[in-house]
Motif scaffolding. Sequence first.
Motif, PDB file in Angstrom:
ATOM      1  N   ALA A 216      26.890 101.366  36.298  1.00 42.85           N
ATOM      2  CA  ALA A 216      26.759 102.828  36.394  1.00 42.85           C
ATOM      3  C   ALA A 216      25.867 103.360  35.281  1.00 42.85           C
ATOM      4  CB  ALA A 216      28.140 103.479  36.325  1.00 42.85           C
ATOM      5  N   MET A 217      25.999 102.770  34.095  1.00 47.10           N
ATOM      6  CA  MET A 217      25.199 103.209  32.951  1.00 47.10           C
ATOM      7  C   MET A 217      23.714 102.895  33.157  1.00 47.10           C
ATOM      8  SD  MET A 217      25.555 102.035  28.932  1.00 47.10           S
ATOM      9  CE  MET A 217      25.206 100.309  29.302  1.00 47.10           C
ATOM     10  N   THR A 218      23.439 101.674  33.586  1.00 46.49           N
ATOM     11  CA  THR A 218      22.040 101.253  33.697  1.00 46.49           C
ATOM     12  C   THR A 218      21.345 101.821  34.931  1.00 46.49           C
ATOM     13  OG1 THR A 218      22.749  99.207  34.807  1.00 46.49           O
ATOM     14  CG2 THR A 218      22.420  99.115  32.420  1.00 46.49           C
ATOM     15  N   ALA A 219      22.121 102.238  35.943  1.00 49.57           N
ATOM     16  CA  ALA A 219      21.512 102.784  37.160  1.00 49.57           C
ATOM     17  C   ALA A 219      20.622 103.977  36.847  1.00 49.57           C
ATOM     18  CB  ALA A 219      22.606 103.184  38.146  1.00 49.57           C
ATOM     19  N   THR A 220      21.020 104.774  35.868  1.00 46.72           N
ATOM     20  CA  THR A 220      20.222 105.943  35.484  1.00 46.72           C
ATOM     21  C   THR A 220      18.838 105.521  35.024  1.00 46.72           C
ATOM     22  OG1 THR A 220      22.198 107.191  34.867  1.00 46.72           O
ATOM     23  CG2 THR A 220      20.111 107.916  33.912  1.00 46.72           C
ATOM     24  N   PHE A 221      18.775 104.477  34.224  1.00 51.46           N
ATOM     25  CA  PHE A 221      17.501 104.004  33.684  1.00 51.46           C
ATOM     26  C   PHE A 221      16.671 103.301  34.761  1.00 51.46           C
ATOM     27  CE2 PHE A 221      20.417 104.333  30.142  1.00 51.46           C
ATOM     28  CZ  PHE A 221      19.687 105.014  29.197  1.00 51.46           C
ATOM     29  N   ILE A 222      17.360 102.547  35.617  1.00 47.94           N
ATOM     30  CA  ILE A 222      16.657 101.846  36.693  1.00 47.94           C
ATOM     31  C   ILE A 222      16.030 102.861  37.656  1.00 47.94           C
ATOM     32  CG2 ILE A 222      16.974 100.357  38.722  1.00 47.94           C
ATOM     33  CD1 ILE A 222      19.183  98.920  37.061  1.00 47.94           C
ATOM     34  N   ASN A 223      16.798 103.899  37.989  1.00 44.98           N
ATOM     35  CA  ASN A 223      16.289 104.925  38.907  1.00 44.98           C
ATOM     36  C   ASN A 223      15.109 105.681  38.294  1.00 44.98           C
ATOM     37  OD1 ASN A 223      18.236 104.299  40.795  1.00 44.98           O
ATOM     38  ND2 ASN A 223      19.692 105.842  40.060  1.00 44.98           N
ATOM     39  N   LEU A 224      15.095 105.765  36.992  1.00 44.78           N
ATOM     40  CA  LEU A 224      14.001 106.444  36.289  1.00 44.78           C
ATOM     41  C   LEU A 224      12.685 105.704  36.513  1.00 44.78           C
ATOM     42  CD1 LEU A 224      13.180 108.663  34.201  1.00 44.78           C
ATOM     43  CD2 LEU A 224      13.688 107.005  32.420  1.00 44.78           C
ATOM     44  N   LEU A 225      12.767 104.382  36.651  1.00 49.63           N
ATOM     45  CA  LEU A 225      11.563 103.570  36.777  1.00 49.63           C
ATOM     46  C   LEU A 225      11.083 103.471  38.226  1.00 49.63           C
ATOM     47  CD1 LEU A 225      12.570 100.676  34.325  1.00 49.63           C
ATOM     48  CD2 LEU A 225      11.013 102.600  33.883  1.00 49.63           C
ATOM     49  N   LYS A 226      11.951 103.874  39.163  1.00 53.56           N
ATOM     50  CA  LYS A 226      11.562 103.747  40.579  1.00 53.56           C
ATOM     51  C   LYS A 226      10.578 104.853  40.983  1.00 53.56           C
ATOM     52  CE  LYS A 226      15.683 101.306  42.187  1.00 53.56           C
ATOM     53  NZ  LYS A 226      16.873 101.357  43.068  1.00 53.56           N
TER      54      LYS A 226
END
Length: 226
Positions: A216-226
Motif C-alpha cells: 500500500a505504501m509503495t503503490a503511491t510511488f509506483i503509480n507516480l511513475l506510470k
Amino acid sequence: MRSLASEIIVYTEQQKEELKLKMPQKKITAAPNAVLFKNEMSCDTATEVNDIIYVGRLIADKKPLLLYHGFKKVLKELPEATKLVIIGNGPERAKLLELSKKDGIEHRVFIPGEVTKASLLKEYYKKSLVSASPGYVGLSITQSLGYGVPMIIARDENHSPELEAVKDGFNAKFFNSNDEDSLAQGLISFFENKEKWLKLRKEIVEDCSIRYSIEAMTATFINLLK
C-alpha cells in the motif's frame, strides 16, 4: 519546495486533506508508513495468548516505566501465565531490569533487548493479547496490527502520523496519559474481553494489509511513475 513539485506525497490521508485546503491546485497523495509485506502479516496465535508486549526504543519519552508500573498494579488480577514483554534497547532498560528484580517479579517481566529477527518477533506477537504504547505512538502500531494484535495507547501525547491507523474499539483502546491506574484498568479490560479481541485478530490484519502494508505504501510511488 512544495510549490516547485508537480506532485506532493505525504504520510497520511489527514495530512493530504489538510494540505489540499492550502494548495488546492496541487496533486497530493498519501503513502502511509509500513514495515510488513502483506504475506508477512498473520493473525496466527500461540496455544496460549496471555502476554502484553511493548516494542520500541526504551527512552523516557516512550514511557516504558509507566507501562511497568501499570502492569505491576494489576499483576494479581491477570492470568498467572501473563508476562510483560518489553523489546528494545535504550537508557530505560537498565532501570526496568533493576526494578523487576527489586520487586521480585522478574519471572513475569521479560526484557530481551533489541530483537531484529522478524520470525522471532512474530512469535512474541503470537503470544500477546495486546501491545502497548505508554508514550507517543510510532511505527510499531502498524507492526502490531499486522500481526492482529490490538494496542492500548496513551490518549494525549504528541503522537506520530501512524496514529491514523487507530480505530478505537476495533484495533485499539485509549487510556489517560500518565495515569498508571487508567493504564492498569485498560489492560484488565483486554483480558476481560479476551475472546472478543482474539476473534477480531483476522479483521485487524485484513484492515492493516489494505491500509498499512508495504504494498500500500509503495503503490503511491509506483503509480507516480506510470
